[in-house]
Design a protein around this motif. Structure first.
Motif, PDB file in Angstrom:
ATOM      1  N   VAL A  78       0.977  -1.358   0.033  1.00  0.00           N
ATOM      2  CA  VAL A  78       0.676   0.010  -0.197  1.00  0.00           C
ATOM      3  C   VAL A  78       1.058   2.191  -0.198  1.00  0.00           C
ATOM      4  CG1 VAL A  78      -1.011   1.516   0.990  1.00  0.00           C
ATOM      5  CG2 VAL A  78      -1.751  -0.900   0.820  1.00  0.00           C
ATOM      6  N   SER A  79       2.127   1.278   0.616  1.00  0.00           N
ATOM      7  CA  SER A  79       2.669   2.541   0.920  1.00  0.00           C
ATOM      8  C   SER A  79       3.395   2.537  -0.473  1.00  0.00           C
ATOM      9  CB  SER A  79       3.896   2.417   2.090  1.00  0.00           C
ATOM     10  OG  SER A  79       3.399   2.711   3.720  1.00  0.00           O
ATOM     11  N   THR A  80       4.447   1.344  -0.905  1.00  0.00           N
ATOM     12  CA  THR A  80       4.371   1.696  -2.241  1.00  0.00           C
ATOM     13  C   THR A  80       3.894   2.366  -3.142  1.00  0.00           C
ATOM     14  OG1 THR A  80       5.861  -0.307  -1.850  1.00  0.00           O
ATOM     15  CG2 THR A  80       6.108   0.535  -3.747  1.00  0.00           C
ATOM     16  N   ALA A  81       2.439   1.768  -3.258  1.00  0.00           N
ATOM     17  CA  ALA A  81       2.019   2.370  -4.819  1.00  0.00           C
ATOM     18  C   ALA A  81       0.843   3.564  -3.820  1.00  0.00           C
ATOM     19  CB  ALA A  81      -0.343   1.890  -4.311  1.00  0.00           C
ATOM     20  N   PHE A  82       1.482   4.317  -3.090  1.00  0.00           N
ATOM     21  CA  PHE A  82       1.397   6.194  -2.704  1.00  0.00           C
ATOM     22  C   PHE A  82       2.212   6.572  -2.585  1.00  0.00           C
ATOM     23  CE2 PHE A  82       3.085   9.095   0.444  1.00  0.00           C
ATOM     24  CZ  PHE A  82       2.133  10.029   0.269  1.00  0.00           C
ATOM     25  N   ALA A  83       3.522   5.847  -2.371  1.00  0.00           N
ATOM     26  CA  ALA A  83       4.639   6.759  -3.154  1.00  0.00           C
ATOM     27  C   ALA A  83       4.732   6.843  -4.540  1.00  0.00           C
ATOM     28  CB  ALA A  83       5.768   5.497  -3.041  1.00  0.00           C
ATOM     29  N   LEU A  84       4.390   5.530  -5.072  1.00  0.00           N
ATOM     30  CA  LEU A  84       4.217   5.933  -6.653  1.00  0.00           C
ATOM     31  C   LEU A  84       3.440   6.643  -7.312  1.00  0.00           C
ATOM     32  CD1 LEU A  84       5.203   2.365  -7.827  1.00  0.00           C
ATOM     33  CD2 LEU A  84       6.704   4.574  -7.755  1.00  0.00           C
ATOM     34  N   SER A  85       2.722   7.571  -6.095  1.00  0.00           N
ATOM     35  CA  SER A  85       1.374   8.537  -6.679  1.00  0.00           C
ATOM     36  C   SER A  85       1.725   9.731  -5.957  1.00  0.00           C
ATOM     37  CB  SER A  85       0.299   8.929  -5.324  1.00  0.00           C
ATOM     38  OG  SER A  85       0.811   9.084  -4.566  1.00  0.00           O
ATOM     39  N   VAL A  86       3.246  10.426  -6.277  1.00  0.00           N
ATOM     40  CA  VAL A  86       3.444  11.855  -5.931  1.00  0.00           C
ATOM     41  C   VAL A  86       3.923  12.333  -7.240  1.00  0.00           C
ATOM     42  CG1 VAL A  86       3.461  11.194  -3.825  1.00  0.00           C
ATOM     43  CG2 VAL A  86       5.967  11.080  -4.485  1.00  0.00           C
ATOM     44  N   PHE A  87       4.493  11.079  -7.778  1.00  0.00           N
ATOM     45  CA  PHE A  87       5.120  12.567  -8.876  1.00  0.00           C
ATOM     46  C   PHE A  87       5.130  11.608 -10.355  1.00  0.00           C
ATOM     47  CE2 PHE A  87       7.806   8.767  -7.542  1.00  0.00           C
ATOM     48  CZ  PHE A  87       8.212   7.946  -8.898  1.00  0.00           C
ATOM     49  N   LYS A  88       4.517  12.082 -11.216  1.00  0.00           N
ATOM     50  CA  LYS A  88       4.144  11.437 -12.338  1.00  0.00           C
ATOM     51  C   LYS A  88       5.553  11.079 -13.382  1.00  0.00           C
ATOM     52  CE  LYS A  88       1.464  12.116 -16.732  1.00  0.00           C
ATOM     53  NZ  LYS A  88       0.631  12.999 -17.638  1.00  0.00           N
ATOM     54  N   ASN A  89       5.696   9.728 -13.860  1.00  0.00           N
ATOM     55  CA  ASN A  89       6.713   9.278 -14.592  1.00  0.00           C
ATOM     56  C   ASN A  89       6.595   7.733 -14.882  1.00  0.00           C
ATOM     57  OD1 ASN A  89       8.654   7.720 -15.044  1.00  0.00           O
ATOM     58  ND2 ASN A  89      10.896   8.742 -13.661  1.00  0.00           N
ATOM     59  N   LYS A  90       6.187   7.816 -15.892  1.00  0.00           N
ATOM     60  CA  LYS A  90       5.703   6.968 -17.134  1.00  0.00           C
ATOM     61  C   LYS A  90       6.547   5.344 -16.428  1.00  0.00           C
ATOM     62  CE  LYS A  90       3.386   8.861 -20.997  1.00  0.00           C
ATOM     63  NZ  LYS A  90       3.131   9.240 -21.892  1.00  0.00           N
ATOM     64  N   ALA A  91       7.653   5.071 -16.080  1.00  0.00           N
ATOM     65  CA  ALA A  91       8.348   4.196 -15.658  1.00  0.00           C
ATOM     66  C   ALA A  91       7.691   3.701 -14.435  1.00  0.00           C
ATOM     67  CB  ALA A  91       9.704   4.561 -15.809  1.00  0.00           C
ATOM     68  N   SER A  92       6.721   4.537 -13.979  1.00  0.00           N
ATOM     69  CA  SER A  92       5.983   3.991 -13.414  1.00  0.00           C
ATOM     70  C   SER A  92       4.858   2.873 -12.875  1.00  0.00           C
ATOM     71  CB  SER A  92       5.235   4.855 -11.654  1.00  0.00           C
ATOM     72  OG  SER A  92       6.514   5.817 -11.018  1.00  0.00           O
ATOM     73  N   ILE A  93       4.525   2.985 -13.989  1.00  0.00           N
ATOM     74  CA  ILE A  93       3.526   1.980 -14.889  1.00  0.00           C
ATOM     75  C   ILE A  93       3.780   0.747 -14.555  1.00  0.00           C
ATOM     76  CG2 ILE A  93       1.660   1.894 -16.831  1.00  0.00           C
ATOM     77  CD1 ILE A  93       2.498   4.506 -17.609  1.00  0.00           C
ATOM     78  N   PRO A  94       4.811  -0.107 -14.926  1.00  0.00           N
ATOM     79  CA  PRO A  94       4.521  -1.686 -14.969  1.00  0.00           C
ATOM     80  C   PRO A  94       4.429  -1.951 -13.568  1.00  0.00           C
ATOM     81  CG  PRO A  94       6.282  -0.801 -16.467  1.00  0.00           C
ATOM     82  CD  PRO A  94       5.874   0.221 -16.306  1.00  0.00           C
ATOM     83  N   LEU A  95       5.041  -1.232 -12.391  1.00  0.00           N
ATOM     84  CA  LEU A  95       4.751  -1.855 -11.622  1.00  0.00           C
ATOM     85  C   LEU A  95       3.378  -1.191 -10.152  1.00  0.00           C
ATOM     86  CD1 LEU A  95       8.371   0.734  -9.724  1.00  0.00           C
ATOM     87  CD2 LEU A  95       7.916  -2.229 -10.700  1.00  0.00           C
TER      88      LEU A  95
END
Length: 288
Positions: A150-167
């Protein structure tokens, strides 16, 4: 019409307010003493007050506590380091501490707070540490703890970077609904859009967790995916409806929703989101 809070949520808010009132005027030494209280939520409120207070003494305390043999003190240390004001040297040290805690601490709650705090530091630094966070998330997205994912999903929400999409797609396919909810939130807040994301959202339409389902409905409508049309009709026919669901009918642009919106108008009267959506869909219908 607003999201209706459950009695459980209201009780949590009341308790939080009580603890905030208890801590808000306490001096630094009294707040530090509360870090060892048996009630972890009270300790967390004390940590939040110390975080706002800031200063080199509190920063050094948090950095030292990150090596404590008591997991609660390590968790509180990770929390404090997430948003306290740091200079360049303090930040470099704190980021290393948080990274190590997130990957290696034996306690899931410590790892969870460390991941969230690393996300907060990344947000404060205006994406400066985005690559490091992505590297961290490669591991924490697979953590055995739901809290950490859950915390990982939150952390990935704080900035926009398409490299986050697979995660985030991995998290959207998680076995736990709260993880999927936060992953969907991260996708929506950053406006990511791929066919696989849409297909994940379609699967979330069957989630029992309303918040995850809500994110999926909003996400599909904003992406003009008409597989959500019948779900929206169903949701807008309920006794309790949500402004956001009315609002996104304009984004979806499906004129078959007009009769349902007229029913909403008859039942609840007019309001801004409804008026706008009806106007948009009526305009689209006139062009057919």
């Amino acid at each position: 019409m607003m999201m209706v809070r459950s009695a459980y949520d209201k009780k949590k808010d009341d308790i939080h307010f009580e603890y905030w009132q208890r801590c808000r005027y306490l001096p630094e030494d009294k707040l530090i003493a509360l870090l060892d209280h048996d009630n972890f939520k009270l300790s967390l409120e004390a940590a939040a007050s110390l975080q706002l207070m800031g200063g080199s003494k509190i920063i050094r305390l948090a950095q030292m506590d990150s090596f404590s043999n008591r997991y609660k003190r390590r968790a509180l240390a990770a929390f404090i380091l997430g948003q306290i004001k740091l200079n360049t040297k303090e930040e470099k040290i704190s980021l290393k501490i948080l990274y190590d805690l997130a990957l290696n601490d034996q306690s899931a709650i410590v790892r969870s707070y460390a991941v969230s705090s690393f996300g907060h530091r990344c947000e404060k630094a205006k994406k400066k540490y985005a690559d490091t966070l992505l590297s961290l998330a490669q591991s924490t997205v697979l953590d055995k703890s739901v809290m950490v994912r859950v915390s990982t999903a939150f952390a990935l929400s704080v900035f926009k970077n398409k490299a986050s999409i697979p995660l985030l797609i991995k998290l959207l396919k998680d076995t736990h609904s709260e993880v999927k909810n936060w992953a969907a939130f991260a996708v929506n807040v950053n406006d990511y859009d791929t066919p696989e994301i849409r297909n994940c959202f379609v699967l979330l339409l069957d989630e029992k967790n309303f918040e995850a389902r809500f994110e999926a409905i909003i996400g599909l409508a904003k992406r003009q995916d008409k597989r959500v049309t019948q779900i929206l009709i169903h949701e807008l026919s309920q006794e309790r409806i949500y402004d956001e669901m009315v609002e996104v009918t304009a984004y979806l642009g499906d004129v078959s929703l007009l009769p349902t919106l007229y029913q909403v108008k008859d039942k609840f009267g007019t309001f801004k989101e409804l008026n706008t959506s009806i106007k948009v869909l009526e305009h689209l219908k006139s062009k057919l």
